[in-house]
Design a protein around this motif. Sequence first.
Motif, mmCIF file in Angstrom:
data_model
loop_
_atom_site.group_PDB
_atom_site.id
_atom_site.type_symbol
_atom_site.label_atom_id
_atom_site.label_comp_id
_atom_site.label_asym_id
_atom_site.label_seq_id
_atom_site.Cartn_x
_atom_site.Cartn_y
_atom_site.Cartn_z
ATOM 1 N N LYS A 149 0.151 2.074 8.229
ATOM 2 C CA LYS A 149 -0.872 1.411 7.774
ATOM 3 C C LYS A 149 -0.824 0.085 7.583
ATOM 4 C CE LYS A 149 -4.041 3.139 4.674
ATOM 5 N NZ LYS A 149 -4.440 3.873 3.189
ATOM 6 N N ILE A 150 0.495 -0.542 7.165
ATOM 7 C CA ILE A 150 0.933 -2.056 6.954
ATOM 8 C C ILE A 150 1.308 -2.493 8.223
ATOM 9 C CG2 ILE A 150 0.990 -1.622 4.530
ATOM 10 C CD1 ILE A 150 4.010 -2.012 4.574
ATOM 11 N N ARG B 124 3.352 7.061 7.506
ATOM 12 C CA ARG B 124 1.785 6.523 7.206
ATOM 13 C C ARG B 124 1.834 5.128 6.661
ATOM 14 N NH1 ARG B 124 -0.780 11.727 4.419
ATOM 15 N NH2 ARG B 124 1.178 11.990 3.496
ATOM 16 N N THR B 125 2.436 5.024 5.457
ATOM 17 C CA THR B 125 2.579 3.734 4.935
ATOM 18 C C THR B 125 3.095 2.562 5.746
ATOM 19 O OG1 THR B 125 2.981 4.495 2.876
ATOM 20 C CG2 THR B 125 3.482 2.397 3.028
ATOM 21 N N LYS C 247 4.730 10.590 4.182
ATOM 22 C CA LYS C 247 4.077 9.408 3.529
ATOM 23 C C LYS C 247 4.919 7.954 3.891
ATOM 24 C CE LYS C 247 2.414 8.074 -0.992
ATOM 25 N NZ LYS C 247 2.352 8.362 -2.369
ATOM 26 N N ARG C 248 5.816 8.153 3.980
ATOM 27 C CA ARG C 248 6.608 6.823 4.446
ATOM 28 C C ARG C 248 6.180 6.430 5.720
ATOM 29 N NH1 ARG C 248 13.200 7.023 3.903
ATOM 30 N NH2 ARG C 248 12.347 8.010 2.156
#
Length: 155
Positions: A109-110, A105-106, A102-103
């Motif tokens: 994404k940003i 992917r974040t 998740k880290r």
Amino acid sequence: MEIQKTHIYFVPGLAANPQIFEFLQLSKTKFELHFLEWLIPISKQESIKNYAQRMADLVTEPNPVLVGVSFGGLIAQEMSKHLKPKKIIIISSVKSKNELPKRLRTIQKIKAYKLFPTKSITSLEAFLIYAFGDFAEKRMKLYNQYLSVRDERYL
């Protein structure tokens, strides 16, 4: 009757070289091992697809087995789109973007990675520990222990 060997092409992780495979012991009568080196990207804009095509061009045998570690696993999967491999083996990698932590992917994404140019990362270890947490810290300690033991053996 001559036994046809299976050709295995190994793709190391991004910050690694083929020496990570040096302790593999496979039957020399059944397998022919090929260790690929990373190519220099043509430009900053070179796509993964084009890069994988150039890496696939290094594969000279039909129906090889591709083995990729970490980012090398991603490249091996991309290379397979240009080859007809018998099998793809990925180690410490992901099969799709859905398997990314998740880290990461974040960060993707940003586009936080754009805040830290590659030149600003002076310590790969520190970055890995930051990006992956305790898991990476433990892995780096084990890796450093391995290197010190291996170096003592060759002194």
